[in-house]
Write a protein that holds these residues in place. Structure first.
Motif, PDB file in Angstrom:
ATOM      1  N   TYR A  40       3.620  -2.018  -7.370  1.00  0.00           N
ATOM      2  CA  TYR A  40       2.203  -1.665  -7.545  1.00  0.00           C
ATOM      3  C   TYR A  40       1.580  -2.420  -8.718  1.00  0.00           C
ATOM      4  O   TYR A  40       0.419  -2.850  -8.645  1.00  0.00           O
ATOM      5  CB  TYR A  40       2.046  -0.163  -7.762  1.00  0.00           C
ATOM      6  N   SER A  45      -1.702  -2.662  -4.780  1.00  0.00           N
ATOM      7  CA  SER A  45      -1.917  -2.326  -3.376  1.00  0.00           C
ATOM      8  C   SER A  45      -0.993  -1.193  -2.976  1.00  0.00           C
ATOM      9  O   SER A  45       0.234  -1.301  -3.108  1.00  0.00           O
ATOM     10  CB  SER A  45      -1.664  -3.550  -2.490  1.00  0.00           C
ATOM     11  N   THR A  46      -1.576  -0.093  -2.469  1.00  0.00           N
ATOM     12  CA  THR A  46      -0.740   1.002  -1.965  1.00  0.00           C
ATOM     13  C   THR A  46      -0.013   0.590  -0.687  1.00  0.00           C
ATOM     14  O   THR A  46       1.083   1.081  -0.399  1.00  0.00           O
ATOM     15  CB  THR A  46      -1.604   2.246  -1.701  1.00  0.00           C
ATOM     16  N   PHE A  47      -0.638  -0.299   0.091  1.00  0.00           N
ATOM     17  CA  PHE A  47       0.028  -0.782   1.300  1.00  0.00           C
ATOM     18  C   PHE A  47       1.296  -1.554   0.941  1.00  0.00           C
ATOM     19  O   PHE A  47       2.352  -1.360   1.561  1.00  0.00           O
ATOM     20  CB  PHE A  47      -0.920  -1.681   2.100  1.00  0.00           C
ATOM     21  N   ALA A  48       1.207  -2.437  -0.061  1.00  0.00           N
ATOM     22  CA  ALA A  48       2.371  -3.208  -0.491  1.00  0.00           C
ATOM     23  C   ALA A  48       3.454  -2.280  -1.019  1.00  0.00           C
ATOM     24  O   ALA A  48       4.652  -2.504  -0.790  1.00  0.00           O
ATOM     25  CB  ALA A  48       1.972  -4.218  -1.556  1.00  0.00           C
ATOM     26  N   GLY A  50       3.874   0.842  -0.044  1.00  0.00           N
ATOM     27  CA  GLY A  50       4.423   1.533   1.115  1.00  0.00           C
ATOM     28  C   GLY A  50       5.415   0.700   1.891  1.00  0.00           C
ATOM     29  O   GLY A  50       6.337   1.243   2.523  1.00  0.00           O
ATOM     30  N   LEU A  51       5.269  -0.631   1.841  1.00  0.00           N
ATOM     31  CA  LEU A  51       6.213  -1.505   2.539  1.00  0.00           C
ATOM     32  C   LEU A  51       7.627  -1.402   1.964  1.00  0.00           C
ATOM     33  O   LEU A  51       8.593  -1.760   2.644  1.00  0.00           O
ATOM     34  CB  LEU A  51       5.737  -2.952   2.458  1.00  0.00           C
TER      35      LEU A  51
END
Length: 406
Positions: A40, A45-48, A50-51
């Motif tokens: 983070y 990025s929260t998407f990154a 989450g990956l």
């Protein structure tokens, strides 16, 4: 009333494994926090972030089945050593990249994937060792003790990781994790040779493990009960929305909701002395899973009452611990030694994949209706599946660990 410590007293080998896994569990949870913080910080990025979970899930599922087949074909002690050494090496790589300031998200993703692969390959070997080290009557107590060490790692590890990362940076958590693996490596080194019952050199087939599970109704029912709990009764993907919509909270409220089931699971394991006196394991599994579903459904009715919601999540976590102890014992006692590795591999896939499917199920239902409807219907669906399993499999209700049948 309290956890039965007999396995720790009777088997030095088990005692060393239990201690080593407890220490390494804390270290691995510290590493999980550090990786998320690093990703983070680098991407915002929260998407990154989450990956990271996806990078871990794919090798866990992909290698879980094959790790079980390998464990049924080779010396389990050597496989456990290789897995622990691989995990320690990955933690050392993570420490090195943090100390060198590489700032490469791809390195973190690859490291997490390697961790998932090494864990999936070695975990079935470690789990299938336990019935070789302890008599059958001590396995329920041993599984309760394993649950204690696992949940201590899940509660203490993130807190210690956060403190260390805040004070000394991510590299401090990685270095502690690397050092913690010394306890596991020592425990594995001291074990005797753990050749499978059918000897080495015979290639164990993943498909044979799946066929065996399909043909053994009691073990198959225990897996189905766990899937019902994880897919329909685990609304963790809704916690951020519930924290705001139900309780008017913030990120700290989300943290409390996430931690509550683990706290309940830890309490349930600490007060598990009664478990060794229960012999109807099938009935106990279904009662525990039903209690989980009812607790989750009741949690959906606690809008505006945070502490009541946390208490119900803790009750659900306690019920899950009881279910897991009995399910693990059934798998260890009823399955022949030459199949234990493959069944443990399937177990890893269920444990890793079930909650992710649950995230999708609860999130999808909430998107089509409301978070409240998703929580309520999920908990009640879990109870309905338990009742269906009880009606379809009355022999599972009569399962007695003194006369185990798979």
């Amino acid at each position: 009333m309290f956890a039965d410590l007999t396995p720790l007293r009777s088997s030095p080998h088990y005692r060393r494994i239990w201690f080593g896994q407890g220490v390494s569990s804390i270290g691995q949870q510290m590493t999980a926090v550090a990786v998320s913080v690093q990703v983070y910080a680098l991407t915002r990025s929260t998407f990154a972030t989450g990956l990271v979970g996806l990078c871990s899930l794919l090798p866990l599922v992909g290698f879980g089945l094959y790790g079980g087949a390998i464990a049924d074909s080779v010396d389990r002690r050597k496989l456990g050593l290789i897995g622990a050494a691989g995990l320690a090496a990955v933690s050392a790589i993570l420490a090195a990249q943090a100390l060198l300031g590489l700032h490469q998200v791809a390195v973190l993703y690859v490291a997490v994937a390697l961790q998932g692969g090494f864990f999936a390959i070695s975990s079935p070997a470690r789990s299938s060792m336990i019935p070789r080290l302890l008599p059958a009557e001590q396995l329920p107590a041993a599984n309760a003790l394993n649950t204690i060490s696992m949940n201590l790692g899940m509660t203490v590890g993130p807190m210690l990781g956060g403190l260390l990362i805040g004070a000394y940076g991510s590299q401090s958590a990685y270095l502690v994790d690397t050092a913690a693996f010394a306890a596991v490596l020592y425990a594995m080194w001291r074990l005797p040779t753990m050749l499978p019952a059918n000897g080495t050199g015979r290639r164990a087939s993943v498909l044979d493990g799946l066929r065996f599970l399909r043909e053994q109704p009691n073990l198959r029912t225990s897996f189905l009960a766990d899937l019902a709990a994880m897919i329909f009764g685990l609304p963790r993907s809704l916690f951020p929305a519930l924290a705001v919509g139900f309780y008017g909270g913030d990120a700290r409220t989300v943290g409390l909701l996430v931690a509550a089931p683990a706290v309940g699971a830890l309490v349930g394991a600490l007060f598990s002395g009664w478990i060794s006196r229960v012999h109807r394991h099938g009935l106990a599994v279904l009662i525990a899973v039903a209690a989980w579903g009812l607790s989750i459904a009741a949690f959906g009715l606690t809008s505006g009452h945070l502490w009541l919601g946390l208490a119900l999540l803790a009750v659900a976590g306690c019920a899950d611990t009881v279910s897991m102890i009995f399910r693990n014992t059934m798998m260890q006692v009823a399955a022949p030694d030459e199949m234990r590795g493959r069944l443990q591999g399937i177990f890893i896939v269920v444990v890793a994949g079930g909650p992710r499917l649950g995230d999708f199920e609860s999130g999808s239902v909430a998107a089509l209706s409301t978070p409240l409807v998703s929580v309520l219907t999920g908990g009640l669906a879990c109870v309905a599946i338990v009742l269906l399993l009880a009606a379809r499999r009355p022999a599972f209700l009569r399962y007695d660990n003194r006369h185990p049948t798979p």
